[in-house]
Scaffold this active site. Structure first.
Site, PDB file in Angstrom:
ATOM      1  N   ALA A  34      45.834  31.693  29.386  1.00  0.00           N
ATOM      2  CA  ALA A  34      46.072  32.145  30.761  1.00  0.00           C
ATOM      3  C   ALA A  34      45.250  33.390  31.069  1.00  0.00           C
ATOM      4  O   ALA A  34      44.135  33.535  30.558  1.00  0.00           O
ATOM      5  CB  ALA A  34      47.567  32.352  30.990  1.00  0.00           C
ATOM      6  N   SER A  35      45.784  34.293  31.823  1.00  0.00           N
ATOM      7  CA  SER A  35      44.977  35.407  32.320  1.00  0.00           C
ATOM      8  C   SER A  35      44.570  36.405  31.249  1.00  0.00           C
ATOM      9  O   SER A  35      43.771  37.303  31.508  1.00  0.00           O
ATOM     10  CB  SER A  35      45.749  36.151  33.409  1.00  0.00           C
ATOM     11  OG  SER A  35      46.142  35.245  34.403  1.00  0.00           O
ATOM     12  N   THR A  36      45.122  36.260  30.054  1.00  0.00           N
ATOM     13  CA  THR A  36      44.772  37.225  29.000  1.00  0.00           C
ATOM     14  C   THR A  36      43.299  37.156  28.641  1.00  0.00           C
ATOM     15  O   THR A  36      42.767  38.091  28.046  1.00  0.00           O
ATOM     16  CB  THR A  36      45.599  36.994  27.720  1.00  0.00           C
ATOM     17  OG1 THR A  36      45.421  35.652  27.314  1.00  0.00           O
ATOM     18  CG2 THR A  36      47.064  37.301  27.953  1.00  0.00           C
TER      19      THR A  36
END
Lengths: 637, 372
Positions: free
Chosen positions: A330-332
Site C-alpha cells: 500500500a502507501s508505505t
C-alpha cells in the site's frame, strides 16, 4: 565253575591279542588327541587375532554421547533458550519380566494414560530389540521419587535424565527463535545426506524452526564417545574410555527481548507482525508475529489435538507473518516510488499535479479514486500537490500518475533493487520472497499481458504487489541509509567464555540514484508524515521524545464498485483494510527502523503500534523535543 | 611265580581299601580343575560349587563302594543287570517322564531315575561277559550276537531321543568287541554298513533339531544369531584365549555371558579362554593320564572279562572327552555330551565314577582272583 568251560583257552595268546588291540586303541587315541590339539592350536595360535578381535567386538561397544546444545541469549545477555534436565520413564521391553504386567503396574503407580500406553506400544514396534522405549516423557519430581522407591519391582524400567530445551519466553519469540523437537525420519534422512548422522548419533532433538533450525550447525556441537564393555544382554559393565563431546556454541541474538515483548503487547492479540531493525548494522531487534504459540509444546512432543488446533486455526498461528506474511505494501512504498520518479526525472521536487480526487487514463472512463473522496490540498489549501505533499498526505492520484508515467518495467527493476520480490537473506528458513510483479511475472503466473491500468495501482502499492514486513523494514532502512543495504541478521554473534564475539554485518549491493539529493527530498517528506501539519502520522507521534520519520499505509482487500463509497460497517471482518506503517528514528541519525502490518485492523491502526515500540526503544534517550514526555514505565529486565 | 612278581608292589593301604592311587590322583586333579572352571563360568556362584562338590562327593562314594565289590560278582550279575536295564528302557518309552523334549526319566516315586545311565555300564558288562565266555578272538557269530546286545539299547535310547548317550553306549559295546579281538575284516564290513546306515539315520531316526545341529556344524556362520550362535561364540572364546589365556575369571566371553551353556556342556570353551593353549595341553595330559592308567589296568587284568570291561570303560571315557572337546571347538556337531568330571552337574557323574570304581576293583583285586 566258569573256568571249567573254557579250560582250553590259551591265556597268553588272549593276553597278547588284548595287548595288541590296546596298543592300537592307544594309537587311535593319540591320533585323536593330536587332531584335537591341532585344531586348538589353529584356533588359539594361528587364528588368535581374528578371534581376539571378534571377542572384543562382542564386548566393546562405542556409545555416542550427545553434546550440550548451545544456549541462546538476547543482545543484553538474557537467556532465550536454555537446557533443562527432564526425567523420562523408559522401558526396555525385552528386560521386563512380563511387559503387560509391568505396564499395568506402572499405569496404576504413575497414572499413566491409555494414550501414553498406546503411543508406547506403537513406538515399541519400530524400536530395535534391547533399546529403551519412552513411556512417559516428563516425570515430575514426585513421580521420580515414587518410581525410585518402587524401582526394585520393575525390571527393565528406568528413569533417564537428559537435557531438553526450554524457552522461558514461551510464545513471545516463537516465530523468530523457533524450537527443537525430536529428530524424525525426514530429519534423519537429511542428516544422512549431509553425512552428519554420526554426529547426531546420541542427539535427541534437532532445530525445527527459526534460529534453532537456521543455526543448527552452530548450536549442536560435536558428538563424544564412550567406549564401554557390555555383556551379552547389552548391559554396560564398565567404561573403558571416554572422548567428551564438544558443546554447541552459545549464540547471542540482536533481539532485545523486552522490545519483542513490547511489540507483542502493542499488537494486543490482533493478527499482524512487527519488525524492528537496526539500520546501522541490519541487526533485527525484534521480529514478532501474532498470533503466536508456545514452542515448549513441540519440544516434548505436541499432542495431536493441540497440533491440529494450531494447524486448523483460521488465524494461522504457525505462519511467521513478519517474514512469510505477504501483504500489499500500500502507501508505505510511496517514498520508494517518489525516489524512482525523481531519479527518472518523471517529476521534479517542485513539480505539481492538480488533485481532483481521482485519476483517469486518456480514452478511458475508468476512475481510480483517491482514498480522500475530494482529493488533497496543500498548506495553502489549494488542490495543487507536489511530491512532498503527496507523501505527507499519502496522495494516491499523484502516484497513479507517476507510476503510469514510469511504466511497470522501470518500477519493477528498481523495486527489485530495494529487495522487493526477493529473499532478504535473513537467518531464517521461513521466509517468503513475496511478489514484485512485472510483465514477465504476469505472463508466467496469470497468463495475461500487462495492462496500463495495472501500472496505475502499482503506484499505490496494490494489485499484485505483495511484500513481507521484513522486506519493508529492510527497504526503509535502505532509504534511511541513502542506498546502503544490509542483510537483516537475527544472530549478533556468539558467547565465548562469557564474552560476546560480534559477527560482521553483511552488506548488499546498494541502491544507487543519479542525484543523491533525491534521497533528501524523500526523507524530508517522510519527516513530514510524522511531524508536519498535514502528515498522516502526526497525531499518533505527538509528544514523542524523539524525532522520527515514517509512512502510513492502508491496503484495501475489498474491491468496491465504481462510484460507490467504502462503508466500513458493511465489510466483513476478514475483508477490512490492512493497516501498515513503516518508519525510522531518529530522523537525522537513523538507528531504528520499524515495519508494522496489522491485518483487517482498519486504516491507521498500525501507527500507534510503531509509536509504542519506538517509545520503548527511546525511553532512556534524552528528550529531543522540549515537550512533556509521557513515561512508559517499562522496566528493563 | 606271578605272586612273586606282584609282591614288590605289596598290598599298600590304598590297595587294601581297593583304591588305585594313580587313578584317584588324576581324577581328583580333574575335579579340582572342574570346580575352578565352574566358579569362573558360573559367575562366581558359590552355590554352584557347593552343589557340584556334594555331587562329586556322592559320586566318589559310589566309586569307593563299587571298588569294594569283587569283580567276579559283577561278572555274575552282568546279564541280570543288562536285562533289567533293557526292560527299564522299554518302560521309559512307555511310561517315562518327559523333560527338555525328551523322554528319559523313570519316576520311581521317591526319585527320578535315568535307565540309560545304567546301560552305560550294563552294556559293556554284558558284552564283556558274553564274549569272554568263548575263546578269543570271538567267532563271527558271537560278534553278531554281541552287536545285537549293543544295538538294542542304543536304538531305545536314540528313540528317547538322547543321541549323546546312545552314541556313548554304542561306543562302549563296540570297544568291548574290538578289544576282544573282532577281526579286521568284520570291522571294515561294519564300517561300510555303518556309513550305509547314515542316510537311514538322517531320514528316519534323527529329529529335526538333531539334523539342524549337523547342518549348523557344517556351516555355523549361516545362522550366527540362531543355531550357529553356540558354536561361533565357543570358537571365539577358545580362539581369543590364545597361548596363555586371558587368566582365571578374566574370560570376557564367559564373564560377560556371550558363551551359552558356560558351566555345563561348553565349559571347555571357558577353560580354553581363561587358561589358553597351555591350559588345554595340561587338561589333555590329565585325561591322557587317566586313559593310560585305565588301559594299564586293563592290560594287567587277569581274566578276559576284566580286561574287556576295563578297556571298554576307559575308551568310552575318552570318547566323552573327544566328543565334548570336538563339538566345543567346532570339529564335531553339537551333541549333548558333558566334559567328564569338569562340566557342572549331569546325572552321568555317578555312572562315570562307578565305572572307575569297577576299574579300581579290577586293579586291586587281582590277588583275590589268583587265590581262587
Amino acid at each position: 565253575m566258569v573256568f571249567k568251560r573254557i579250560s582250553i583257552r590259551d591265556h597268553t595268546a588272549e593276553a597278547n591279542l588284548f595287548a595288541r588291540r590296546t596298543l592300537i586303541a592307544l594309537l587311535v587315541i593319540a591320533t585323536m588327541i593330536f587332531i584335537l590339539l591341532s585344531n586348538l592350536y589353529y584356533l588359539q595360535i594361528e587364528r588368535h587375532e581374528v578371534y581376539q578381535t571378534r571377542s572384543n567386538g562382542n564386548r566393546i561397544k562405542v556409545l555416542p554421547v550427545a553434546p550440550n546444545r548451545g544456549l541462546i541469549y538476547d543482545r543484553n545477555g538474557v537467556v532465550l533458550a536454555e537446557n533443562r534436565p527432564v526425567y523420562s520413564l523408559q522401558v526396555i521391553p525385552e528386560e521386563t519380566d512380563n511387559l503387560d504386567n509391568t505396564l499395568e503396574e506402572l499405569v496404576t503407580l504413575l497414572d499413566i494414560t491409555e494414550e501414553e500406553v498406546a503411543d508406547f506400544r506403537k513406538e515399541f514396534k519400530s524400536t530395535r530389540r534391547f533399546k529403551p522405549v519412552t513411556l512417559r516423557n516428563q516425570l515430575n519430581e514426585q513421580e521420580v521419587a515414587l518410581f525410585s522407591a518402587n524401582q526394585h519391582k520393575f525390571n527393565g524400567v528406568s528413569v533417564e535424565a537428559r537435557l531438553t530445551r526450554h524457552y522461558p519466553y514461551a510464545d513471545s519469540l516463537t516465530h523468530m527463535l523457533g524450537y527443537v523437537a525430536k529428530i524424525n525420519k525426514r530429519d534423519l534422512q537429511k542428516l544422512t545426506e549431509a553425512s552428519l548422522e554420526d554426529n547426531y548419533a546420541a542427539t535427541y532433538d534437532i532445530g525445527k524452526l527459526g534460529i534453532e533450525k537456521y543455526h543448527e550447525s552452530l548450536l549442536h556441537g560435536q558428538v563424544g564417545y564412550q567406549e564401554v564393555e557390555v555383556n551379552s544382554q547389552g548391559r554396560v559393565i564398565r567404561t573403558l574410555s571416554f572422548t567428551p563431546p564438544v558443546p554447541g556454541q552459545d549464540l547471542v541474538l540482536n533481539i532485545d527481548v523486552n522490545l519483542q515483548m513490547i511489540a507483542q503487547q502493542a499488537l494486543d492479540g490482533r493478527r499482524g507482525a512487527v519488525v524492528v531493525m537496526d539500520s546501522r548494522d541490519g541487526g533485527i531487534l525484534s521480529l514478532y508475529s501474532n498470533p503466536s504459540y508456545d514452542p515448549n509444546l513441540f519440544v516434548n512432543g505436541i499432542s495431536g489435538k493441540d497440533y491440529s488446533a494450531l494447524l486448523q486455526s483460521k488465524d494461522r498461528p504457525l505462519i511467521n507473518r513478519a517474514t512469510q506474511g505477504q501483504y500489499p505494501p500500500a502507501s508505505t512504498i510511496k517514498p520508494h516510488m517518489a525516489l524512482l520518479a525523481l531519479d527518472e526525472e518523471i517529476i521534479k521536487p517542485d513539480s505539481t499535479i492538480r488533485d481532483y480526487g481521482s485519476f483517469q487514463l486518456r480514452n478511458s472512463s475508468h476512475k481510480w479514486r483517491d482514498w480522500r473522496p475530494y482529493g488533497h490540498r496543500n498548506k495553502d489549501d489549494k488542490n495543487i500537490i507536489n511530491v512532498t505533499d503527496a507523501i505527507e498526505q499519502s496522495c494516491d492520484v499523484f502516484f497513479y500518475d507517476a507510476a503510469y508515467k514510469l511504466g511497470i518495467d522501470r518500477i519493477s527493476d528498481k523495486m527489485f533493487e530495494f529487495g522487493f520480490g526477493d529473499y532478504t537473506g535473513i537467518d531464517l528458513y521461513e521466509e517468503s520472497a513475496a511478489i514484485m510483479p512485472s510483465r514477465g511475472w504476469k505472463r508466467a503466473n496469470k497468463n495475461l499481458p500487462w495492462y496500463p491500468g495495472d501500472t496505475v495501482i502499482i503506484g499505490i502499492g496494490q494489485s499484485y504487489w505483495t511484500t513481507t514486513p521484513l522486506q519493508l523494514a529492510q527497504s526503509v532502512a535502505t532509504i534511511a541509509n541513502k542506498g546502503i543495504r544490509r542483510v537483516p541478521q537475527i544472530i549478533r554473534g556468539n558467547m565465548i567464555e562469557g564474552r560476546q564475539l560480534v559477527f560482521e554485518p553483511k552488506e548488499l549491493r546498494p541502491v544507487e540514484v543519479k542525484n543523491p539529493e533525491h534521497w533528501d527530498v524523500v526523507l524530508d517528506a517522510m519527516y513530514g508524515v510524522v511531524n508536519r501539519e498535514k502528515g498522516t502520522a502526526l497525531n499518533v507521534f505527538k509528544d514523542a521524545n524523539y524525532i522520527s520519520a515514517g509512512k502510513t499505509g492502508t491496503a484495501q482487500l475489498f474491491q468496491i464498485a465504481q462510484d460507490e463509497k467504502y462503508d466500513k460497517e458493511n465489510v466483513a471482518d476478514r475483508l477490512r483494510d490492512n493497516a501498515m506503517y513503516v518508519g525510522y528514528a531518529p530522523y537525522d541519525n537513523p538507528e531504528l527502523v520499524i515495519a508494522v502490518a496489522l491485518e483487517n485492523a482498519g486504516s491507521g491502526a498500525a501507527t500507534p503500534v510503531a509509536r509504542q515500540v519506538m517509545d520503548y526503544y527511546f525511553r532512556d534517550k534524552p528528550t529531543l523535543i522540549a515537550q512533556d514526555k509521557e513515561s512508559t514505565n517499562l522496566a528493563a529486565r | 611265580m606271578l605272586r612273586d612278581k606282584l609282591k614288590p608292589n605289596g598290598p599298600t593301604l590304598l590297595n587294601r581299601i581297593h583304591i588305585d592311587g594313580w587313578l584317584l590322583a588324576a581324577l581328583m586333579l580333574l575335579m579340582a580343575v572342574g570346580l575352578i572352571t565352574i566358579y569362573a563360568a558360573g559367575g562366581k556362584d558359590l552355590g554352584l560349587i557347593q552343589r557340584q562338590t556334594i555331587r562329586l562327593g556322592v559320586a566318589m562314594l559310589a566309586m569307593f563302594v563299587v571298588a569294594q565289590v569283587p569283580i567276579m560278582l559283577f561278572r555274575r550279575v552282568s546279564i541280570y543287570f543288562y536285562v533289567v536295564g533293557l526292560a527299564m528302557l522299554v518302560a521309559v518309552l512307555l511310561v517315562g517322564t518327559v523333560g527338555k523334549g525328551a523322554q528319559r526319566w523313570l519316576d520311581l516315586g521317591f526319585m527320578q531315575f535315568q535307565p540309560s545311565e545304567v546301560m552305560k555300564l550294563a552294556v559293556p558288562m554284558m558284552v564283556a561277559w558274553y564274549i569272554s565266555r568263548f575263546t578269543l578272538p570271538p567267532k563271527t557269530l558271537h560278534i553278531f550276537a554281541g552287536f545285537i546286545l549293543v544295538i538294542a539299547p542304543t536304538l531305545l535310547i536314540a528313540k528317547q531321543p538322547d543321541l549323546g548317550t546312545s552314541l556313548l553306549i554304542a561306543s562302549s559295546g563296540f570297544f568291548a568287541l574290538f578289544l576282544a579281538g573282532m577281526s579286521w575284516k568284520l570291522i571294515s564290513i561294519i564300517g561300510v554298513l555303518g556309513s550305509g546306515f547314515a542316510p537311514v539315520l538322517w531320514f528316519f531316526l534323527m529329529r529335526d533339531y538333531q539334523k539342524q545341529r549337523v547342518l549348523t556344524f557344517l556351516n555355523p556362520e549361516s545362522d550366527p544369531l540362531g543355531s550357529g550362535y553356540h558354536i561361533i561364540q565357543s570358537k571365539i572364546a577358545i580362539g581369543s584365549g590364545g597361548i596363555e589365556g586371558k587368566g582365571w575369571l578374566q574370560g570376557t566371553q564367559s564373564q560377560l555371558e556371550f558363551l551359552p551353556e558356560r558351566h555345563t556342556d561348553f565349559i571347555f570353551a571357558v577353560f580354553s579362554e581363561e587358561f589358553g593353549f597351555y591350559g588345554v595341553i595340561g587338561l589333555l595330559l590329565i585325561y591322557a593320564a587317566i586313559v593310560a592308567r585305565g588301559m594299564i589296568i586293563a592290560v594287567r587284568a587277569q581274566d578276559a572279562y576284566s580286561k574287556i570291561l576295563a578297556g571298554s570303560i576307559t575308551l568310552t571315557f575318552f570318547v566323552y572327552v573327544f566328543v565334548n572337546m570336538g563339538m566345543v571347538s567346532g570339529i564335531l556337531p553339537v551333541v549333548g555330551v558333558p566334559l567328564p568330571l569338569v562340566s557342572y552337574g549331569g546325572t552321568s557323574m555317578v555312572t562315570l565314577l562307578a565305572g572307575f570304581g569297577i576299574l579300581m576293583s579290577i586293579s586291586t583285586q587281582k590277588r583275590l582272583l589268583l587265590r581262587q
